[in-house]
Design an enzyme around this catalytic site. Sequence first.
Site, PDB file in Angstrom:
ATOM      1  N   GLY A 230       0.692  -1.090  -0.010  1.00  0.00           N
ATOM      2  CA  GLY A 230       0.002  -0.113   0.129  1.00  0.00           C
ATOM      3  C   GLY A 230       0.880   1.417  -0.013  1.00  0.00           C
ATOM      4  O   GLY A 230       0.214   2.311  -0.548  1.00  0.00           O
TER       5      GLY A 230
ATOM      6  N   GLU B 253       1.657   1.967  -3.618  1.00  0.00           N
ATOM      7  CA  GLU B 253       0.513   2.373  -4.317  1.00  0.00           C
ATOM      8  C   GLU B 253       0.105   3.811  -3.735  1.00  0.00           C
ATOM      9  O   GLU B 253      -0.473   4.462  -4.559  1.00  0.00           O
ATOM     10  CB  GLU B 253      -0.674   1.031  -3.846  1.00  0.00           C
ATOM     11  CG  GLU B 253      -0.418  -0.110  -4.380  1.00  0.00           C
ATOM     12  CD  GLU B 253      -1.413  -1.298  -3.775  1.00  0.00           C
ATOM     13  OE1 GLU B 253      -1.384  -1.213  -2.688  1.00  0.00           O
ATOM     14  OE2 GLU B 253      -1.820  -1.983  -4.478  1.00  0.00           O
TER      15      GLU B 253
HETATM   16  C1  HXC Z   1       2.249  -3.839  10.254  1.00  0.00           C
HETATM   17  C2  HXC Z   1       4.682  -3.524  10.177  1.00  0.00           C
HETATM   18  C3  HXC Z   1       4.656  -3.280   8.751  1.00  0.00           C
HETATM   19  C4  HXC Z   1       3.162  -3.572   8.277  1.00  0.00           C
HETATM   20  C5  HXC Z   1       6.641  -3.392   9.172  1.00  0.00           C
HETATM   21  N1  HXC Z   1       5.954  -3.595  10.364  1.00  0.00           N
HETATM   22  N2  HXC Z   1       5.805  -3.291   8.376  1.00  0.00           N
HETATM   23  N3  HXC Z   1       3.513  -3.552  10.922  1.00  0.00           N
HETATM   24  N4  HXC Z   1       2.259  -3.442   8.930  1.00  0.00           N
HETATM   25  N5  HXC Z   1       3.395  -3.466   6.808  1.00  0.00           N
HETATM   26  C6  HXC Z   1       6.541  -3.354  11.893  1.00  0.00           C
HETATM   27  C7  HXC Z   1       7.031  -4.721  12.343  1.00  0.00           C
HETATM   28  O1  HXC Z   1       6.231  -5.563  12.508  1.00  0.00           O
HETATM   29  C8  HXC Z   1       8.066  -4.262  13.354  1.00  0.00           C
HETATM   30  O2  HXC Z   1       7.216  -3.987  14.656  1.00  0.00           O
HETATM   31  C9  HXC Z   1       8.339  -2.608  12.844  1.00  0.00           C
HETATM   32  O3  HXC Z   1       7.407  -2.260  12.115  1.00  0.00           O
HETATM   33  C10 HXC Z   1       9.680  -2.623  12.262  1.00  0.00           C
HETATM   34  O4  HXC Z   1       9.984  -3.614  11.011  1.00  0.00           O
HETATM   35  P1  HXC Z   1      10.946  -4.672  11.181  1.00  0.00           P
HETATM   36  O5  HXC Z   1      10.336  -5.886  10.211  1.00  0.00           O
HETATM   37  O6  HXC Z   1      11.344  -5.252  12.309  1.00  0.00           O
HETATM   38  O7  HXC Z   1      11.847  -3.818  10.173  1.00  0.00           O
HETATM   39  P2  HXC Z   1      13.031  -4.308   9.262  1.00  0.00           P
HETATM   40  O8  HXC Z   1      13.706  -5.583   9.630  1.00  0.00           O
HETATM   41  O9  HXC Z   1      14.089  -3.475   8.983  1.00  0.00           O
HETATM   42  O10 HXC Z   1      12.373  -4.881   7.695  1.00  0.00           O
HETATM   43  C11 HXC Z   1      11.472  -3.789   7.079  1.00  0.00           C
HETATM   44  C12 HXC Z   1      10.537  -4.429   6.155  1.00  0.00           C
HETATM   45  C13 HXC Z   1       9.546  -5.377   6.902  1.00  0.00           C
HETATM   46  C14 HXC Z   1      11.593  -5.137   5.006  1.00  0.00           C
HETATM   47  C15 HXC Z   1      10.042  -3.206   5.396  1.00  0.00           C
HETATM   48  O11 HXC Z   1       9.302  -4.820   7.781  1.00  0.00           O
HETATM   49  C16 HXC Z   1       8.568  -6.161   5.878  1.00  0.00           C
HETATM   50  O12 HXC Z   1       8.705  -6.809   5.161  1.00  0.00           O
HETATM   51  N6  HXC Z   1       7.228  -5.513   6.236  1.00  0.00           N
HETATM   52  C17 HXC Z   1       6.065  -5.801   5.620  1.00  0.00           C
HETATM   53  C18 HXC Z   1       5.957  -5.536   4.122  1.00  0.00           C
HETATM   54  C19 HXC Z   1       4.809  -5.809   3.551  1.00  0.00           C
HETATM   55  O13 HXC Z   1       4.721  -7.121   3.387  1.00  0.00           O
HETATM   56  N7  HXC Z   1       4.028  -4.927   2.973  1.00  0.00           N
HETATM   57  C20 HXC Z   1       2.651  -5.426   2.366  1.00  0.00           C
HETATM   58  C21 HXC Z   1       1.692  -5.286   3.215  1.00  0.00           C
HETATM   59  S1  HXC Z   1       0.143  -5.744   2.607  1.00  0.00           S
HETATM   60  P3  HXC Z   1       7.569  -5.020  15.834  1.00  0.00           P
HETATM   61  O14 HXC Z   1       6.551  -4.590  16.837  1.00  0.00           O
HETATM   62  O15 HXC Z   1       7.821  -6.477  15.657  1.00  0.00           O
HETATM   63  O16 HXC Z   1       8.995  -4.402  16.113  1.00  0.00           O
HETATM   64  C22 HXC Z   1      -0.498  -4.378   1.623  1.00  0.00           C
HETATM   65  C23 HXC Z   1      -1.779  -4.595   1.028  1.00  0.00           C
HETATM   66  C24 HXC Z   1      -2.343  -3.362   0.538  1.00  0.00           C
HETATM   67  O17 HXC Z   1       0.115  -3.253   1.827  1.00  0.00           O
HETATM   68  C25 HXC Z   1      -3.658  -3.459  -0.301  1.00  0.00           C
HETATM   69  C26 HXC Z   1      -4.660  -2.596   0.146  1.00  0.00           C
HETATM   70  C27 HXC Z   1      -4.491  -1.372   1.026  1.00  0.00           C
END
Ligand code: HXC
Length: 258
Positions: A109, A112
């Site tokens: 998102g 997006e």
């Molecule tokens: C909720 C999130 C998050 C997310 C990160 N965090 N991304 N929480 N939703 N999308 C949180 C983690 O849980 C963590 O919290 C804190 O942020 C730091 O993230 P880390 O993972 O520890 O950091 P890092 O190791 O540097 O990795 C960064 C990253 C990774 C590669 C960006 O966070 C990641 O892969 N995030 C998810 C990316 C993703 O899949 N996005 C798509 C979402 S679906 P804690 O509490 O554990 O410390 C989507 C659908 C949209 O977007 C459609 C309609 C709107």
Amino acid sequence: SVYEHIIVEGKGAVGVITLNRPKMLNALSFGVFREIAAAVDDLEADDAIGCIVITGSEKAFAAGADIKEMQPKSFIDMFSSDFTAIGGDRVARCRKPTIAAVSGYALGGGCELAMMCDFIICSDTARFGQPEITLGTIPGIGGTQRLTRAIGKAKAMDLCLTGRMMDAAEAERAGLVSRIVPADKLMDEVMAAAEKIAAMSRPAAAMAKEAVNRAFETPLSEGMNVERNLFHATFALEDRAEGMAAFIEKRKPVNKNR
Ligand code: HXC
């Protein structure tokens, strides 16, 4: 501030929306999207504002929709709340020019949201991707549509099917971003661009934006038609007469924005 998850500031003629959930890498919850929509409403209604910038933090523009909030939801929850419409429409429908200033992660998102803006300026640390497939879902607010139009089928399929990230250089080559800037210069460059745009004739900027956007909705001949009509319409603008007179008189135009 009336906002919990974002910071909204008027800096001269530029409205800046800064996503502010740093501990969650600016994960986009329902609340964040609602606030972004409200902020765009406010900035669009504010005559002082001529351009809107959306940005995040240095580490993340936004790492996507809030996965913790989405995880327990059912089909009917998502369908009834129309989450994607709230998140997906307001920025794209804004009539004032919008710039995304992207540093760090712009994923799911987040990518997006950046693509809903008129153009993206990113730092050399930027990473773009649509990793939804790694979560067993797919993009929901433009990642299969705006991305495909922006960078073509080959790269859009690659990103949406593998979930891999694209760095700033690849994003620029692919046409997703208009400029790459060193991270510590990002906001200076974006604000300079935004101030420049805000100083233009506001109705001319709105017409230019509308015309470019029509290119994504119509066959070429219809798009050319829209462009021609809007071009002709600029001849009804006081700013158009002033702009051309100022050129001839070798001075800066004074826009009346009408
Ligand atoms: C909720 C999130 C998050 C997310 C990160 N965090 N991304 N929480 N939703 N999308 C949180 C983690 O849980 C963590 O919290 C804190 O942020 C730091 O993230 P880390 O993972 O520890 O950091 P890092 O190791 O540097 O990795 C960064 C990253 C990774 C590669 C960006 O966070 C990641 O892969 N995030 C998810 C990316 C993703 O899949 N996005 C798509 C979402 S679906 P804690 O509490 O554990 O410390 C989507 C659908 C949209 O977007 C459609 C309609 C709107």
